[in-house]
Design a protein around this motif. Structure first.
Motif, PDB file in Angstrom:
ATOM      1  N   ILE A 118      -3.253  -4.230  -1.311  1.00  0.00           N
ATOM      2  CA  ILE A 118      -2.370  -3.107  -1.310  1.00  0.00           C
ATOM      3  C   ILE A 118      -2.556  -2.228   0.192  1.00  0.00           C
ATOM      4  O   ILE A 118      -3.724  -2.124   0.411  1.00  0.00           O
ATOM      5  CB  ILE A 118      -2.320  -2.122  -2.387  1.00  0.00           C
ATOM      6  CG1 ILE A 118      -2.734  -2.557  -3.803  1.00  0.00           C
ATOM      7  CG2 ILE A 118      -1.104  -1.157  -2.460  1.00  0.00           C
ATOM      8  CD1 ILE A 118      -1.554  -3.448  -4.370  1.00  0.00           C
ATOM      9  N   GLN A 119      -1.396  -2.309   0.809  1.00  0.00           N
ATOM     10  CA  GLN A 119      -1.563  -1.893   2.226  1.00  0.00           C
ATOM     11  C   GLN A 119      -0.651  -0.738   2.739  1.00  0.00           C
ATOM     12  O   GLN A 119       0.563  -0.802   2.131  1.00  0.00           O
ATOM     13  CB  GLN A 119      -1.347  -2.737   3.155  1.00  0.00           C
ATOM     14  CG  GLN A 119      -2.576  -3.167   4.143  1.00  0.00           C
ATOM     15  CD  GLN A 119      -2.331  -4.557   5.106  1.00  0.00           C
ATOM     16  OE1 GLN A 119      -2.064  -5.393   4.416  1.00  0.00           O
ATOM     17  NE2 GLN A 119      -2.794  -4.333   6.112  1.00  0.00           N
ATOM     18  N   CYS A 120      -0.755   0.370   3.467  1.00  0.00           N
ATOM     19  CA  CYS A 120       0.423   1.109   3.827  1.00  0.00           C
ATOM     20  C   CYS A 120      -0.103   1.962   5.117  1.00  0.00           C
ATOM     21  O   CYS A 120      -1.370   1.819   5.844  1.00  0.00           O
ATOM     22  CB  CYS A 120       0.695   2.390   2.792  1.00  0.00           C
ATOM     23  SG  CYS A 120      -0.565   3.618   2.570  1.00  0.00           S
ATOM     24  N   THR A 121       0.829   2.285   5.955  1.00  0.00           N
ATOM     25  CA  THR A 121       0.772   3.245   7.092  1.00  0.00           C
ATOM     26  C   THR A 121       1.616   4.302   6.847  1.00  0.00           C
ATOM     27  O   THR A 121       2.707   4.188   6.468  1.00  0.00           O
ATOM     28  CB  THR A 121       1.381   2.454   8.111  1.00  0.00           C
ATOM     29  OG1 THR A 121       0.529   1.061   8.450  1.00  0.00           O
ATOM     30  CG2 THR A 121       1.092   3.286   9.524  1.00  0.00           C
ATOM     31  N   VAL A 122       1.193   5.428   6.985  1.00  0.00           N
ATOM     32  CA  VAL A 122       1.871   6.687   6.650  1.00  0.00           C
ATOM     33  C   VAL A 122       2.013   7.560   8.242  1.00  0.00           C
ATOM     34  O   VAL A 122       0.686   7.739   8.550  1.00  0.00           O
ATOM     35  CB  VAL A 122       1.350   7.500   5.600  1.00  0.00           C
ATOM     36  CG1 VAL A 122       1.994   8.691   5.301  1.00  0.00           C
ATOM     37  CG2 VAL A 122       1.169   6.712   4.358  1.00  0.00           C
TER      38      VAL A 122
ATOM     39  N   SER B  58      -3.493   9.239   2.425  1.00  0.00           N
ATOM     40  CA  SER B  58      -2.754   9.557   3.786  1.00  0.00           C
ATOM     41  C   SER B  58      -2.503  10.912   4.072  1.00  0.00           C
ATOM     42  O   SER B  58      -2.629  11.403   5.184  1.00  0.00           O
ATOM     43  CB  SER B  58      -1.919   8.264   3.843  1.00  0.00           C
ATOM     44  OG  SER B  58      -2.466   7.166   3.353  1.00  0.00           O
TER      45      SER B  58
ATOM     46  N   GLN C  21      -1.083   1.798  -4.941  1.00  0.00           N
ATOM     47  CA  GLN C  21      -0.009   2.431  -4.042  1.00  0.00           C
ATOM     48  C   GLN C  21      -0.175   3.966  -3.937  1.00  0.00           C
ATOM     49  O   GLN C  21       0.077   4.219  -2.796  1.00  0.00           O
ATOM     50  CB  GLN C  21       1.386   1.701  -4.368  1.00  0.00           C
ATOM     51  CG  GLN C  21       1.695   0.237  -3.945  1.00  0.00           C
ATOM     52  CD  GLN C  21       1.305  -0.534  -5.361  1.00  0.00           C
ATOM     53  OE1 GLN C  21       0.343  -0.274  -6.054  1.00  0.00           O
ATOM     54  NE2 GLN C  21       1.837  -1.597  -5.501  1.00  0.00           N
TER      55      GLN C  21
ATOM     56  N   LYS D  55      -5.917  -0.046   3.575  1.00  0.00           N
ATOM     57  CA  LYS D  55      -5.853  -1.599   3.197  1.00  0.00           C
ATOM     58  C   LYS D  55      -6.830  -1.463   1.971  1.00  0.00           C
ATOM     59  O   LYS D  55      -8.070  -1.393   2.285  1.00  0.00           O
ATOM     60  CB  LYS D  55      -6.246  -2.350   4.185  1.00  0.00           C
ATOM     61  CG  LYS D  55      -6.156  -3.655   3.790  1.00  0.00           C
ATOM     62  CD  LYS D  55      -6.343  -4.863   5.136  1.00  0.00           C
ATOM     63  CE  LYS D  55      -6.399  -6.324   4.656  1.00  0.00           C
ATOM     64  NZ  LYS D  55      -6.672  -7.111   5.901  1.00  0.00           N
TER      65      LYS D  55
ATOM     66  N   GLU E  22      -3.668   4.643   8.064  1.00  0.00           N
ATOM     67  CA  GLU E  22      -3.417   3.390   7.239  1.00  0.00           C
ATOM     68  C   GLU E  22      -4.792   3.062   6.288  1.00  0.00           C
ATOM     69  O   GLU E  22      -5.480   3.543   6.530  1.00  0.00           O
ATOM     70  CB  GLU E  22      -3.747   2.227   8.262  1.00  0.00           C
ATOM     71  CG  GLU E  22      -2.537   2.135   9.301  1.00  0.00           C
ATOM     72  CD  GLU E  22      -3.247   1.554  10.765  1.00  0.00           C
ATOM     73  OE1 GLU E  22      -2.284   1.742  11.894  1.00  0.00           O
ATOM     74  OE2 GLU E  22      -4.275   1.042  11.048  1.00  0.00           O
TER      75      GLU E  22
ATOM     76  N   TYR F 262      -1.291   6.573  -0.683  1.00  0.00           N
ATOM     77  CA  TYR F 262      -0.276   7.609  -0.105  1.00  0.00           C
ATOM     78  C   TYR F 262      -0.734   8.984  -0.093  1.00  0.00           C
ATOM     79  O   TYR F 262      -0.813   9.626   0.722  1.00  0.00           O
ATOM     80  CB  TYR F 262       1.142   7.188  -0.731  1.00  0.00           C
ATOM     81  CG  TYR F 262       2.111   8.139  -0.133  1.00  0.00           C
ATOM     82  CD1 TYR F 262       2.748   7.572   1.033  1.00  0.00           C
ATOM     83  CD2 TYR F 262       2.670   9.212  -0.548  1.00  0.00           C
ATOM     84  CE1 TYR F 262       3.534   8.684   1.857  1.00  0.00           C
ATOM     85  CE2 TYR F 262       3.668  10.017   0.031  1.00  0.00           C
ATOM     86  CZ  TYR F 262       3.946   9.564   1.215  1.00  0.00           C
ATOM     87  OH  TYR F 262       4.822  10.206   1.944  1.00  0.00           O
TER      88      TYR F 262
END
Ligand code: AZA
Length: 322
Positions: A309-313, A237, A230, A253, A251, A234
């Motif tokens: 684990i995924q995120c959009t910043v 990003s 995680q 993934k 993003e 971040y």
């Protein structure tokens, strides 16, 4: 017959494979191989609801257009080619409101022979892909998402995972030193371009952003003593947003591809597990071989399951993409 509404429809040609060679004046050649998908939206519902195909631009026509456009225009950077193609569809067919173009670029890296770049021979050095998604929308402009897929990386130390919530379901032991491996899927969304001319004007930014995003991903992965997937994604990003001002959001993934040292897992007693353990990386059954904890050298790579684990910043001040 139940009341029904066609609430969304689009159609196009998928898996259009294209190869283009560029012959340079100095007799060297460059090649590009890509797979293209085109999808159109607009006043096309009658084909579904009334069997009226008058507004249908056949998927074969869409495919032929890909070849013609590839002949008549540069195919690099792929963001520009995608924008040219998407804009062409909505310019040519005034009942189409949106054209989507997805491009997957396959690697052909120039071969080194006798210590020199070879003029016309190339190597598929891995299954990593550069991907692009362009949408031309009438009255709005061109939106572009660029990305990387299939970039497989592993570090043999320099990764930790501890301090997470624990309860009666928890069996995972904390670790200050583990193997970390993932197959990177990263994407970055450009601010909307008003028209094709603007994409053309900014075209050098696309290759540079791809190089920067790839370098940031690889160097952060290698250098950081990662406290979690995680946190690592971040940090990646944030740096891409910092480096590429025209990008609004990033993003990631990342699957967490586990490498198990079974002795450490604290598995519950179960006669079947005894069987499993005799084929696991706890090798004490063989003349007392030590292969756990500090002595672990041989691990069992796991195909599944894997963490995901995924995120959009999003850049502060820009609207989040819905
Ligand atoms: N994040 C990690 O980096 N590793 C993990 C997780 C997680 O959420 N869960 N198990 N292992």
């Amino acid at each position: 017959m139940a009341h029904a509404t066609l609430s969304h429809a689009q159609y196009g040609k998928d898996n259009v494979r294209v190869y283009k060679v560029h012959r340079h004046p100095d007799k060297t050649q460059s090649v590009t191989e890509m797979t293209v998908c085109t999808m159109l939206e607009g006043d096309i519902a009658a084909s579904w609801t009334k069997a009226d195909n008058a507004n249908i631009v056949a998927t074969d026509t869409q495919k032929q257009t890909v070849y013609v456009m590839a002949k008549q225009h540069p195919v690099n950077p792929p963001e520009l080619f995608g924008a040219i193609l998407a804009q062409h569809y909505i310019d040519t067919y005034d009942w189409m409101t949106k054209a989507h173009v997805w491009i997957t670029v396959h690697r052909w890296t120039r071969l080194e022979v006798d210590g020199k770049p070879h003029p016309h021979s190339f190597l598929r050095d891995g299954e990593e892909k550069r991907v692009v998604e362009c949408t031309a929308e009438r009255g709005t402009g061109i939106s572009i998402r660029s990305g990387i897929m299939g970039l497989l990386v592993l570090k043999s130390t320099g990764s930790q995972f501890w301090g997470y919530h624990k309860d009666e379901y928890t069996r995972l032991p904390e670790t200050r030193d583990r193997i970390l491996s993932t197959e990177v899927e990263a994407g970055w969304n450009w601010r909307t371009f008003k028209e094709l001319a603007e994409v053309e004007k900014e075209q050098t930014a696309f290759d540079q952003a791809w190089k920067d995003a790839r370098t940031i991903t690889l160097e952060t992965f290698a250098k950081e003593d990662s406290p979690s997937v995680q946190n690592t994604m971040y940090l990646m990003s944030e740096q891409i947003l910092e480096k590429v001002p025209m990008v609004d959001s990033v993003e990631y993934k990342l699957p967490n591809k586990h490498y198990f040292e079974i002795g450490k897992l604290g598995l519950p007693y179960n006669p079947l597990l005894v069987l499993l353990l005799t084929s696991s990386t706890d090798l004490s059954w063989f003349k007392g071989l030590k292969n756990t904890g500090e002595d672990a050298e041989v691990y069992a790579p796991q195909s599944d399951p894997n963490g995901l684990i995924q995120c959009t910043v999003t850049r502060q001040g820009s609207a989040p993409k819905l």
